[in-house]
Design a protein around this motif. Structure first.
Motif, PDB file in Angstrom:
ATOM      1  N   GLU A   1       0.971  -1.222   0.003  1.00  0.00           N
ATOM      2  CA  GLU A   1       0.039  -0.002   0.109  1.00  0.00           C
ATOM      3  C   GLU A   1       0.903   1.356   0.040  1.00  0.00           C
ATOM      4  O   GLU A   1       0.583   2.269  -0.964  1.00  0.00           O
ATOM      5  CB  GLU A   1      -0.914   0.168   1.260  1.00  0.00           C
ATOM      6  CG  GLU A   1      -2.054   0.906   1.327  1.00  0.00           C
ATOM      7  CD  GLU A   1      -3.373   0.322   0.067  1.00  0.00           C
ATOM      8  OE1 GLU A   1      -3.964   1.127  -0.095  1.00  0.00           O
ATOM      9  OE2 GLU A   1      -3.196  -0.687  -0.270  1.00  0.00           O
ATOM     10  N   GLN A   2       1.806   1.368   0.732  1.00  0.00           N
ATOM     11  CA  GLN A   2       2.641   2.626   0.922  1.00  0.00           C
ATOM     12  C   GLN A   2       3.949   2.553   0.356  1.00  0.00           C
ATOM     13  O   GLN A   2       4.521   3.490   0.386  1.00  0.00           O
ATOM     14  CB  GLN A   2       2.877   2.695   2.557  1.00  0.00           C
ATOM     15  CG  GLN A   2       1.372   3.098   3.192  1.00  0.00           C
ATOM     16  CD  GLN A   2       0.595   4.370   2.949  1.00  0.00           C
ATOM     17  OE1 GLN A   2       1.456   5.373   2.330  1.00  0.00           O
ATOM     18  NE2 GLN A   2      -0.596   4.337   3.041  1.00  0.00           N
TER      19      GLN A   2
ATOM     20  N   LEU B   1      16.532   0.698  10.562  1.00  0.00           N
ATOM     21  CA  LEU B   1      16.657   1.810   9.754  1.00  0.00           C
ATOM     22  C   LEU B   1      15.365   1.613   8.858  1.00  0.00           C
ATOM     23  O   LEU B   1      14.598   2.748   8.370  1.00  0.00           O
ATOM     24  CB  LEU B   1      18.071   2.014   9.219  1.00  0.00           C
ATOM     25  CG  LEU B   1      19.016   3.036  10.142  1.00  0.00           C
ATOM     26  CD1 LEU B   1      20.313   2.792   9.906  1.00  0.00           C
ATOM     27  CD2 LEU B   1      18.496   4.476   9.902  1.00  0.00           C
ATOM     28  N   LEU B   2      15.547   0.398   7.993  1.00  0.00           N
ATOM     29  CA  LEU B   2      14.411   0.116   7.024  1.00  0.00           C
ATOM     30  C   LEU B   2      13.042   0.526   7.636  1.00  0.00           C
ATOM     31  O   LEU B   2      12.189   0.880   6.879  1.00  0.00           O
ATOM     32  CB  LEU B   2      14.561  -1.184   6.163  1.00  0.00           C
ATOM     33  CG  LEU B   2      15.811  -1.281   5.371  1.00  0.00           C
ATOM     34  CD1 LEU B   2      15.916  -2.844   4.942  1.00  0.00           C
ATOM     35  CD2 LEU B   2      15.779  -0.513   4.153  1.00  0.00           C
ATOM     36  N   ASN B   3      12.793  -0.156   8.771  1.00  0.00           N
ATOM     37  CA  ASN B   3      11.607  -0.074   9.539  1.00  0.00           C
ATOM     38  C   ASN B   3      11.161   1.368   9.778  1.00  0.00           C
ATOM     39  O   ASN B   3      10.159   1.797   9.607  1.00  0.00           O
ATOM     40  CB  ASN B   3      11.487  -0.748  10.830  1.00  0.00           C
ATOM     41  CG  ASN B   3      11.470  -2.280  10.610  1.00  0.00           C
ATOM     42  OD1 ASN B   3      10.979  -2.854   9.348  1.00  0.00           O
ATOM     43  ND2 ASN B   3      12.013  -3.142  11.362  1.00  0.00           N
TER      44      ASN B   3
ATOM     45  N   GLU C   1      10.125   2.923   6.621  1.00  0.00           N
ATOM     46  CA  GLU C   1       8.813   2.504   5.921  1.00  0.00           C
ATOM     47  C   GLU C   1       7.808   3.246   6.433  1.00  0.00           C
ATOM     48  O   GLU C   1       7.692   3.516   7.609  1.00  0.00           O
ATOM     49  CB  GLU C   1       8.637   1.141   6.467  1.00  0.00           C
ATOM     50  CG  GLU C   1       7.703   0.232   5.542  1.00  0.00           C
ATOM     51  CD  GLU C   1       7.765  -1.297   5.939  1.00  0.00           C
ATOM     52  OE1 GLU C   1       9.081  -1.787   5.794  1.00  0.00           O
ATOM     53  OE2 GLU C   1       6.930  -1.831   5.985  1.00  0.00           O
ATOM     54  N   PRO C   2       7.079   3.772   5.468  1.00  0.00           N
ATOM     55  CA  PRO C   2       5.859   4.787   5.844  1.00  0.00           C
ATOM     56  C   PRO C   2       4.814   3.883   6.552  1.00  0.00           C
ATOM     57  O   PRO C   2       4.421   2.911   6.192  1.00  0.00           O
ATOM     58  CB  PRO C   2       5.583   5.442   4.580  1.00  0.00           C
ATOM     59  CG  PRO C   2       6.108   4.581   3.470  1.00  0.00           C
ATOM     60  CD  PRO C   2       6.850   3.569   3.981  1.00  0.00           C
ATOM     61  N   TYR C   3       4.171   4.668   7.634  1.00  0.00           N
ATOM     62  CA  TYR C   3       2.998   4.350   8.413  1.00  0.00           C
ATOM     63  C   TYR C   3       2.971   3.004   8.862  1.00  0.00           C
ATOM     64  O   TYR C   3       2.171   2.215   8.884  1.00  0.00           O
ATOM     65  CB  TYR C   3       1.741   4.374   7.191  1.00  0.00           C
ATOM     66  CG  TYR C   3       1.585   5.810   6.759  1.00  0.00           C
ATOM     67  CD1 TYR C   3       0.904   6.795   7.529  1.00  0.00           C
ATOM     68  CD2 TYR C   3       2.013   5.994   5.622  1.00  0.00           C
ATOM     69  CE1 TYR C   3       0.921   8.039   7.105  1.00  0.00           C
ATOM     70  CE2 TYR C   3       1.788   7.373   4.982  1.00  0.00           C
ATOM     71  CZ  TYR C   3       1.197   8.512   5.619  1.00  0.00           C
ATOM     72  OH  TYR C   3       1.105   9.535   5.332  1.00  0.00           O
ATOM     73  N   ARG C   4       4.410   2.707   9.236  1.00  0.00           N
ATOM     74  CA  ARG C   4       4.126   1.156  10.103  1.00  0.00           C
ATOM     75  C   ARG C   4       4.484   1.660  11.666  1.00  0.00           C
ATOM     76  O   ARG C   4       5.577   2.350  11.559  1.00  0.00           O
ATOM     77  CB  ARG C   4       5.103   0.182   9.518  1.00  0.00           C
ATOM     78  CG  ARG C   4       4.974  -0.934   9.967  1.00  0.00           C
ATOM     79  CD  ARG C   4       6.150  -2.127   9.410  1.00  0.00           C
ATOM     80  NE  ARG C   4       5.365  -2.460   8.357  1.00  0.00           N
ATOM     81  CZ  ARG C   4       5.861  -3.576   8.115  1.00  0.00           C
ATOM     82  NH1 ARG C   4       7.043  -4.365   8.240  1.00  0.00           N
ATOM     83  NH2 ARG C   4       5.540  -4.277   6.785  1.00  0.00           N
ATOM     84  N   LYS C   5       3.972   0.920  12.391  1.00  0.00           N
ATOM     85  CA  LYS C   5       4.087   1.603  13.666  1.00  0.00           C
ATOM     86  C   LYS C   5       5.311   0.875  14.090  1.00  0.00           C
ATOM     87  O   LYS C   5       5.632  -0.406  14.154  1.00  0.00           O
ATOM     88  CB  LYS C   5       3.154   0.831  14.653  1.00  0.00           C
ATOM     89  CG  LYS C   5       1.968   1.645  14.773  1.00  0.00           C
ATOM     90  CD  LYS C   5       1.935   2.836  15.824  1.00  0.00           C
ATOM     91  CE  LYS C   5       0.483   3.579  15.779  1.00  0.00           C
ATOM     92  NZ  LYS C   5       0.778   5.026  16.034  1.00  0.00           N
ATOM     93  N   THR C   6       6.240   1.649  14.267  1.00  0.00           N
ATOM     94  CA  THR C   6       7.819   1.247  14.700  1.00  0.00           C
ATOM     95  C   THR C   6       8.236   1.853  16.008  1.00  0.00           C
ATOM     96  O   THR C   6       8.138   2.924  16.094  1.00  0.00           O
ATOM     97  CB  THR C   6       8.784   1.324  13.656  1.00  0.00           C
ATOM     98  OG1 THR C   6       8.490   2.937  13.188  1.00  0.00           O
ATOM     99  CG2 THR C   6       8.939   0.491  12.563  1.00  0.00           C
ATOM    100  N   THR C   7       8.806   1.019  16.929  1.00  0.00           N
ATOM    101  CA  THR C   7       9.270   1.707  18.056  1.00  0.00           C
ATOM    102  C   THR C   7      10.831   1.747  17.760  1.00  0.00           C
ATOM    103  O   THR C   7      11.446   0.994  17.556  1.00  0.00           O
ATOM    104  CB  THR C   7       9.051   0.869  19.247  1.00  0.00           C
ATOM    105  OG1 THR C   7       9.384  -0.661  19.023  1.00  0.00           O
ATOM    106  CG2 THR C   7       7.886   0.750  19.884  1.00  0.00           C
ATOM    107  N   ILE C   8      11.305   2.994  17.832  1.00  0.00           N
ATOM    108  CA  ILE C   8      12.810   3.215  17.681  1.00  0.00           C
ATOM    109  C   ILE C   8      13.562   2.906  18.814  1.00  0.00           C
ATOM    110  O   ILE C   8      13.584   3.887  19.752  1.00  0.00           O
ATOM    111  CB  ILE C   8      12.963   4.358  17.051  1.00  0.00           C
ATOM    112  CG1 ILE C   8      12.242   4.677  15.624  1.00  0.00           C
ATOM    113  CG2 ILE C   8      14.651   4.859  16.804  1.00  0.00           C
ATOM    114  CD1 ILE C   8      12.120   6.205  15.442  1.00  0.00           C
ATOM    115  N   GLU C   9      13.963   1.582  19.080  1.00  0.00           N
ATOM    116  CA  GLU C   9      14.854   1.465  20.231  1.00  0.00           C
ATOM    117  C   GLU C   9      16.506   1.311  19.619  1.00  0.00           C
ATOM    118  O   GLU C   9      16.469   0.804  18.600  1.00  0.00           O
ATOM    119  CB  GLU C   9      14.431   0.205  20.836  1.00  0.00           C
ATOM    120  CG  GLU C   9      14.124  -0.892  20.081  1.00  0.00           C
ATOM    121  CD  GLU C   9      13.381  -1.940  20.693  1.00  0.00           C
ATOM    122  OE1 GLU C   9      13.599  -3.150  20.078  1.00  0.00           O
ATOM    123  OE2 GLU C   9      12.763  -1.869  21.592  1.00  0.00           O
TER     124      GLU C   9
END
Lengths: 159, 501
Positions: A81-82, B481-483, B486-494
């Protein structure tokens, strides 16, 4: 661990790459014949004949069999999608992420060999980069192109 | 909206003339020199008259064409467009909608300044394909330049709000104008004396020499050099030194002229750079076009604590020469924070970098050994014993690799990525997530085994892209970093700290 992108290149793509490999091998073969001739008229070294033949055979093996096969197994793509995610590479594996909002235009292209196998390559361009998926079934490529251009909204003023 | 058509200032005829003359000067000199060599061998007076006559005609033609170009040139404002009509033989028209205008750049040359004139370059966003600016008004009065600007602002403000935003011109911010940076005399001297301008000068000399290569009698020169060498090495060394010194002085003077009174102001969401002694240049960069900021420290300047700040700007015909704009050509490292903070308030200027794991070190130099082994081997064999010095390449390359590994690192927060790396100069790059065009993870088979991979980010710079690599970080960090990207994906930056090091 991130999962690999889902889709593989069509099996026919492997065929096409093998055909490319044959063409490349033909060039190597011509060079090999050249060396053979020169050796025939000047040195007549037995070992050089052997080396010549062995090199051509190795090149043929690599270009026609091994490289296309490895490339084909490596190649993965996924249009979500994105974003679009690609993975490819022979010795160096590259995995690229292109957000849809960054996509500026999408091109499909079809050379004579690709057309024969009903394949097309599709190129996704951002403001700064180009990314090509090399061999997709034409219908699939067209459908993908349509989907990407729908999903890819015009970028704001970020560019 | 007035439909009155304006002309350029008559000075532009002279400027056109001088400009063409300048472009022709090298072929001109060559012709004269060749002619001088041939003519001195006693050809009749009449031939030199003819040749002088031809020169005269060419000059007159150029002057007249300059005048005609000026006579033909018209510009006016109509339907929210800047319209231009020009052409020597063929009449051309160009209409530029004001909303498309990216920036107006002003230059004041030596011919402009006595009359209070400016050259205005109009730049639009797209125009990457054409090398020249989209429109150039050779010489108009400052009042006329101001009028164009006002017309443009007026036209832009009439447009609906969202369009307005996209061009980055806010009517409210109009009053704002502050000088953020002024280069001091000392900085100017440091810039001039440490710049690579020496190299530029030499390459210029080489170009000049190549222009003359079929004129200069190399054979004669060669013999003279042989004689020259007999005078002894001392003189040669002295001569080289003098040449270098002169080159250095010339480069200092040139830098001084080019960067004299270097000033940065921020106005209307635009950065304005003015500089130059003889030719006053004014460059405008809309803040919304800036894609990335870099701080570059070359090792020489790192020693004395000076750095260069470069910004990447997207599109525009600025790209013809410098898509990378030197925002601060030279500055004490200790002073950059307040300046950058003021221009780019969002930047995290003192990031704590995640470093490169120690096991990645070998990847920095190992690949170089592949070509170095045969080269050093061959050199050592054929130029024994002195060729053995080539073996020094290995520790040097190793040292550089270690240096690169120690320097490199990255920092990440919600919206921006900061990368530090070194090829030879140390570079720190700031980029916002929304400016990154694509991100690639890259790993060779060996790196995959070692569980490390590189991340390559590409931003737009000029009409193409500029890539920056974070070398050989932990595989898990690369995926993080890729995560992140990546747009609009819930990622916790740890932050995952490397286990070793």
């Amino acid at each position: 661990m991130r999962a690999e992108p889902i889709n593989k290149i069509s099996k026919k793509g492997l065929r096409v790459w093998q055909i490319y490999g044959i063409f490349q091998t033909l060039i190597a073969l011509l060079l090999g014949i050249g060396v053979w001739m020169i050796n025939f008229f000047t040195g007549k070294y037995i070992w050089l004949y052997i080396v010549d033949v062995v090199i051509v055979l190795i090149v043929a093996y690599l270009l026609i069999y091994l490289f296309p096969k490895v490339r084909w197994t490596r190649w993965r793509y996924e249009v979500r999608e994105q974003e679009i995610e690609l993975q490819h590479g022979l010795f160096v594996v590259k995995r690229t992420l292109v957000p849809m909002v960054r996509v500026q235009h999408v091109d499909t292209e079809q050379g004579p060999i690709l057309r024969k196998y009903d394949l097309a390559s599709i190129t996704i361009s951002t403001a700064a980069t180009n990314h090509t998926i090399p061999a997709l079934i034409t219908v699939e490529a067209d459908e993908l192109r349509g989907r990407i251009s729908v999903l890819a909204r015009v970028a704001e003023d970020d560019v | 909206m007035s439909k009155e058509k304006y002309k350029l200032h008559p000075m532009s005829a002279v400027i056109n003339f001088v400009k063409v003359l300048k472009e022709m000067i090298i072929p001109f000199i060559v012709v004269i020199v060749v002619n001088g060599f041939g003519g001195s061998e006693g050809s009749g007076d009449w031939s030199s008259y003819i040749i002088n006559g031809i020169y005269g005609i060419i000059l007159i033609f150029l002057l007249v064409s300059g005048i005609i170009k000026w006579k033909r040139f018209r510009y006016w404002f109509e339907e929210e467009e800047l319209r231009i009509e020009y052409g020597l033989f063929v009449k051309k028209k160009r209409y530029i909608p004001f909303e498309r205008i990216q920036s107006l750049n002003y230059t004041e040359g030596i011919f402009h300044r006595p009359f209070g004139l400016v050259k205005v370059k109009v730049e639009t966003a797209g125009g990457g394909a054409t090398k020249e600016a989209d429109a150039e008004l050779t010489a108009i009065t400052k009042a006329a330049a101001e009028q164009i600007k006002q017309e443009m602002l007026q036209a832009k403000n009439k447009l609906p709000a969202e369009l307005d935003e996209s061009t980055g011109v806010q009517p409210l911010a109009k009053e704002e104008k502050r000088a953020i940076f002024k280069m001091s005399g000392k900085d100017l001297f440091m810039l001039a004396s440490t710049s690579g301008g020496v190299g530029v000068f030499f390459s210029g000399l080489a170009v000049f020499a190549s222009q003359f290569s079929n004129v200069i009698p190399y054979g004669v020169i060669y013999e003279e050099i042989v004689v020259f060498i007999r005078f002894g090495a001392l003189i040669v060394v002295l001569a080289v030194f003098v040449v270098l010194l002169i080159a250095w002085i010339v480069s200092v003077v040139l830098t001084f002229i080019n960067y004299y009174e270097f000033t940065i102001t921020v106005e209307d969401e635009e950065i304005i750079i003015t500089r130059g002694l003889l030719e006053k240049k004014k460059i405008t960069i809309p803040l919304s076009r800036i894609q990335g900021v870099q701080v570059v420290e070359n090792p020489l300047r790192q020693l004395i604590g000076y750095v260069t700040v470069i910004v990447d700007s997207a599109g525009g015909s600025l790209a013809e020469k410098d898509e990378k704009i030197r925002l601060l050509p030279i500055i004490k490292k200790t002073k950059i924070t307040p300046i950058l903070q003021e221009i780019f308030p969002e930047l995290q200027l003192e990031p704590t970098l995640t470093k490169i794991p120690k096991r990645s070190r070998k990847f920095f130099y190992r690949l170089d050994y592949i070509w170095m082994i045969p080269v050093a081997g061959a050199v050592s064999y054929f130029f024994y014993p002195f060729g053995l010095f080539s073996l020094l390449l290995f520790p040097l390359s190793y040292g550089l690799g270690v240096w690169q590994q120690k320097t490199a690192g990255y920092y990440l927060n919600e919206r921006q990525l900061v990368i530090q790396y070194r090829l030879f100069s140390k570079v720190m790059v700031w980029m916002e997530k929304r400016r990154i065009q694509s991100m690639t993870e890259r790993a060779t088979i060996f790196q995959k085994k070692a569980n490390v991979s590189s991340i390559i980010t590409t931003i737009k710079s000029g009409v193409t892209g500029a890539s920056t690599t974070i070398p050989y970080i932990e595989k898990t960090d690369a995926e993080m970093l890729l995560n992140w990207y990546e747009p609009y994906r819930k990622t916790t930056i740890e932050k995952e700290q490397p286990l070793e090091d």
